[in-house]
Design an enzyme around this catalytic site. Sequence first.
Site, mmCIF file in Angstrom:
data_model
loop_
_atom_site.group_PDB
_atom_site.id
_atom_site.type_symbol
_atom_site.label_atom_id
_atom_site.label_comp_id
_atom_site.label_asym_id
_atom_site.label_seq_id
_atom_site.Cartn_x
_atom_site.Cartn_y
_atom_site.Cartn_z
ATOM 1 N N ILE A 159 12.522 1.766 -0.779
ATOM 2 C CA ILE A 159 12.714 2.503 0.472
ATOM 3 C C ILE A 159 12.240 1.711 1.678
ATOM 4 C CG2 ILE A 159 12.607 4.784 -0.590
ATOM 5 C CD1 ILE A 159 9.683 4.953 0.183
ATOM 6 N N GLY A 160 11.702 0.530 1.462
ATOM 7 C CA GLY A 160 11.256 -0.288 2.575
ATOM 8 C C GLY A 160 10.756 -1.633 2.096
ATOM 9 N N GLU A 161 10.838 -2.614 2.988
ATOM 10 C CA GLU A 161 10.365 -3.951 2.645
ATOM 11 C C GLU A 161 9.888 -4.637 3.898
ATOM 12 O OE1 GLU A 161 11.875 -7.962 0.244
ATOM 13 O OE2 GLU A 161 13.133 -6.167 0.379
ATOM 14 N N GLY A 163 6.780 -7.804 5.534
ATOM 15 C CA GLY A 163 6.244 -9.121 5.304
ATOM 16 C C GLY A 163 5.153 -9.162 4.263
ATOM 17 N N TYR A 164 4.611 -7.985 3.873
ATOM 18 C CA TYR A 164 3.468 -7.972 2.966
ATOM 19 C C TYR A 164 3.739 -7.255 1.657
ATOM 20 C CZ TYR A 164 1.032 -9.560 7.103
ATOM 21 O OH TYR A 164 0.652 -10.273 8.207
ATOM 22 N N GLY A 165 4.920 -6.670 1.513
ATOM 23 C CA GLY A 165 5.182 -5.998 0.256
ATOM 24 C C GLY A 165 6.453 -5.173 0.286
ATOM 25 N N VAL A 167 8.091 -1.360 -0.702
ATOM 26 C CA VAL A 167 7.708 0.038 -0.886
ATOM 27 C C VAL A 167 8.758 0.737 -1.738
ATOM 28 C CG1 VAL A 167 7.090 2.199 0.246
ATOM 29 C CG2 VAL A 167 6.577 0.015 1.368
ATOM 30 N N ASP A 279 -0.994 -2.956 14.712
ATOM 31 C CA ASP A 279 0.433 -3.180 14.472
ATOM 32 C C ASP A 279 1.233 -1.905 14.728
ATOM 33 O OD1 ASP A 279 2.641 -4.722 13.891
ATOM 34 O OD2 ASP A 279 2.504 -4.460 11.732
#
Length: 470
Positions: A159-161, A163-165, A167, A279
């Site tokens: 459901i999401g991507e 710079g750190y991982g 989801v 952020d």
Amino acid sequence: MTASGGGDLPEMSTKTSFFGLKLFIFIAILFAIGIVIVLIFIFLCFRRNSKKHGSVVKKHSSGTIPLVSKDINVVKHKPRDLSEIEDVVEPKKNEILEMKVEIGRRGKKSEGECSDVSYGGCSETTSLSVEDPNIGWGRWYSMKEVEFATRGFAQENVIGEGGYGIVYRGVLQDGNVVAVKNLFNNKGQAEKEFKVEVEAIGKVRHKNLVRLVGYCAEGAKRMLVYEYIDNGNLEQWLHGDVGSVSPLTWDIRMRIAISTAKGLAYLHEGLEPKVVHRDIKSSNILLDKNWNAKVSDFGLAKLLGSEKTHVTTRVMGTFGYVSPEYASTGMLNERSDVYSFGVLLMEIITGRSPIDYSKPPGEMNLVDWFKGMVASRRGDELVDPLIEVQPSPRSLKRALLVCLRCIDLDVIKRPKMGQIVHMLEADDFPFRSELRTMREKDQVPSHADIYSKVPYPSKHADPVEKSRWR
């Protein structure tokens, strides 16, 4: 050579020049290679089609969530003088944190085991073990549980991507829906972000902050388990394909702005040490089915004790949202979040991205264009054209004023988040109902007399009561 087995053809048993293999063996090898190539081709086509279909729309309670496929430039550089860099988290806090989240270290349970799981009531000297699933700051999940919830981290559950991982949407064995953030282990970044997020929001409970349900730490893997928010993020609804009329009306946009401000006000003014998010951007503002905002992604957060006015650290954040004084000096405090919120509010009002290279040269930078339009008394032209019903002049002027105060180059003049909540909620004060009651009694003061009493806090104003934004 003689033929063997009665029915074999002599020519099929002859040796070829290819490694001395018999002809029928050579043909069988070619046939097997051909089958493997066809299967690989079919697999790649199927995977490409599944990705394509899986990225069009995602269903949710309000319909379909528009997806935004654009790159976000992240600012990651160091100040010139690296010797001035300080770490916000004190050594003692780091020791406590490592003791609470280093799940892989086996040990005995503390005799006085914590009973308050949600709010982290455990003693700082608690010794943890893999067998202890509840460690005070949420629940510890095993890798098997996380894999079961996400169906083996299936692509269709993404459901999401960032710079750190990545989801994933997951369903736990008890039926609860969660969002699992699988952190990338780039040069120890996963471990660092894991500790920061757990320390920053592990014990926090606020309706406008995404709740950390638990975590998983096995080997080099670090995962965070959050509550699942079912209506996408603000960036998708502002910049995705929503048609000719945006479902985000002016009132909904102001609700999102106010609820975001309340979440930040709690981080800045309701916690000790305070949390600087670092952020704030539209993709980190999640929305529920009632369009209430929840601030997410605390991987870059910093803790700031009451005795400190700022901290000097690496400049990190998203291009277009980072405050100028932080970008140039690396000096960070809560007023940096205020600047980012001001840019976010401009984005909510205009429907434009902070940096948009597709616009004419004078409109690429949202902040510069916004200030120029207000100075030219063209504030009404700033409103997103996808909003069907235009806001009242008073409501628009209030929002524009908040934007300008948040991005003031003089850091001291920027309001606190609690004051921003107070300013944005001014129309919610009971003056109109009081005015209607007074009219019925034929004691009618003018509109000017009533609205002139609406308190617009200045930098010297008293702090807003915490009940205003909790």
